[in-house]
Scaffold this motif. Sequence first.
Motif, PDB file in Angstrom:
ATOM      1  N   PRO A 174      -3.585 -11.882  -4.526  1.00  0.00           N
ATOM      2  CA  PRO A 174      -4.610 -11.176  -4.259  1.00  0.00           C
ATOM      3  C   PRO A 174      -4.598 -11.004  -2.387  1.00  0.00           C
ATOM      4  O   PRO A 174      -3.503 -11.303  -1.755  1.00  0.00           O
ATOM      5  CB  PRO A 174      -6.090 -12.583  -4.830  1.00  0.00           C
ATOM      6  N   ARG A 175      -4.425 -10.173  -1.860  1.00  0.00           N
ATOM      7  CA  ARG A 175      -4.744 -10.131  -0.245  1.00  0.00           C
ATOM      8  C   ARG A 175      -5.504 -11.670   0.496  1.00  0.00           C
ATOM      9  O   ARG A 175      -6.710 -11.612  -0.557  1.00  0.00           O
ATOM     10  CB  ARG A 175      -5.144  -8.970   0.022  1.00  0.00           C
ATOM     11  N   GLY A 231      -5.187  -9.261   6.959  1.00  0.00           N
ATOM     12  CA  GLY A 231      -5.378  -9.112   5.614  1.00  0.00           C
ATOM     13  C   GLY A 231      -4.250  -8.368   4.296  1.00  0.00           C
ATOM     14  O   GLY A 231      -4.642  -7.883   3.698  1.00  0.00           O
ATOM     15  N   CYS A 232      -3.035  -8.230   4.957  1.00  0.00           N
ATOM     16  CA  CYS A 232      -2.290  -7.641   3.930  1.00  0.00           C
ATOM     17  C   CYS A 232      -1.143  -8.523   3.855  1.00  0.00           C
ATOM     18  O   CYS A 232      -0.223  -7.424   2.910  1.00  0.00           O
ATOM     19  CB  CYS A 232      -1.341  -6.467   4.478  1.00  0.00           C
ATOM     20  N   HIS A 233      -1.158  -9.394   3.461  1.00  0.00           N
ATOM     21  CA  HIS A 233      -0.381 -10.339   3.169  1.00  0.00           C
ATOM     22  C   HIS A 233      -0.711 -10.675   1.966  1.00  0.00           C
ATOM     23  O   HIS A 233      -2.070 -10.523   1.834  1.00  0.00           O
ATOM     24  CB  HIS A 233      -0.380 -11.608   4.085  1.00  0.00           C
ATOM     25  N   PHE A 236       3.456 -13.884   1.315  1.00  0.00           N
ATOM     26  CA  PHE A 236       4.411 -12.553   1.257  1.00  0.00           C
ATOM     27  C   PHE A 236       3.593 -11.626   1.652  1.00  0.00           C
ATOM     28  O   PHE A 236       2.346 -11.307   1.269  1.00  0.00           O
ATOM     29  CB  PHE A 236       5.608 -12.766  -0.533  1.00  0.00           C
ATOM     30  N   ARG A 237       4.494 -10.330   2.053  1.00  0.00           N
ATOM     31  CA  ARG A 237       4.256  -9.026   2.336  1.00  0.00           C
ATOM     32  C   ARG A 237       4.754  -7.182   1.717  1.00  0.00           C
ATOM     33  O   ARG A 237       5.645  -7.599   2.129  1.00  0.00           O
ATOM     34  CB  ARG A 237       4.103  -9.012   3.809  1.00  0.00           C
ATOM     35  N   PRO A 238       3.540  -7.496   0.798  1.00  0.00           N
ATOM     36  CA  PRO A 238       4.373  -5.745   0.328  1.00  0.00           C
ATOM     37  C   PRO A 238       3.495  -4.556   0.965  1.00  0.00           C
ATOM     38  O   PRO A 238       3.134  -4.523   1.863  1.00  0.00           O
ATOM     39  CB  PRO A 238       4.272  -6.260  -1.513  1.00  0.00           C
ATOM     40  N   PRO A 296     -11.058 -10.722  -2.465  1.00  0.00           N
ATOM     41  CA  PRO A 296     -10.730  -9.112  -3.815  1.00  0.00           C
ATOM     42  C   PRO A 296      -9.846  -7.897  -3.857  1.00  0.00           C
ATOM     43  O   PRO A 296     -10.950  -6.631  -4.395  1.00  0.00           O
ATOM     44  CB  PRO A 296     -13.133  -9.763  -3.801  1.00  0.00           C
ATOM     45  N   ASP A 297      -9.515  -7.270  -3.600  1.00  0.00           N
ATOM     46  CA  ASP A 297      -8.399  -6.955  -3.508  1.00  0.00           C
ATOM     47  C   ASP A 297      -7.101  -7.077  -3.453  1.00  0.00           C
ATOM     48  O   ASP A 297      -5.462  -8.094  -3.071  1.00  0.00           O
ATOM     49  CB  ASP A 297      -8.534  -6.436  -1.469  1.00  0.00           C
TER      50      ASP A 297
END
Length: 215
Positions: free
Chosen positions: A140-141, A166-168, A181-183, A209-210
């Motif tokens: 999850p993010r 909230g992008c990690h 980690f950061r996709p 929840p993403d």
Amino acid sequence: MSQEPAPATPEPTLKSVVEASAFLITLGSVWLYLAGWTYAYHYFDRFRIPLLMVELPLEHYFVYGFIVIRQHVGWVVTILLAALALVLLWSRLPASIRQHKIVLAAVFILIGFWLGHATGVSAAHAQFQRQRTNDYDAYPRIQVWRTAEAANNPNNAPSAEDLAKGCHRLLLYNQDRLFLFRPFGGAPAADLPSVILPWSEIASIRVLPDHTSCP
């Protein structure tokens, strides 16, 4: 002159059966641990995270070992059937072969452990590839807010603002650290920047929840 009858093969006793069973259980447990450790090492290595830093509990390696078995059940069944056939047919083998049982056992054990290592590596790479293809949908993010002291330190990367977006993704955590980690959306094959944060630098977190990636 009549030939003397060949000596009868001694029947296995309860003690020998118990000892053999204990040996096989021990051998299987060691194999399971080796396969699980290999899987964990190579899987987290794909995220550029050293396994020693993760500090997994011992029992987790056995769980990973069962993951290896599940992904290579054909190989495992083949090995078990070959070992069972060897045990059942051992008394029928020529004496010239049976007298080298220690050497043969060592060779088969080494082959088994080599296969455990090979299947562990293969399972780890296959699982990572599946995650990358599916946009890392198992993770999850997460939003992370640093402490005031850590946020004001210009040497800390990524920045407090970047972590709060909230992008990690939350890879895992232990008692001392948070592993992120950061996709990047639309670029699953891109190199993954990994972040290891000590809890002492974190004020709060929010798991979202993403399971999709930011651009």
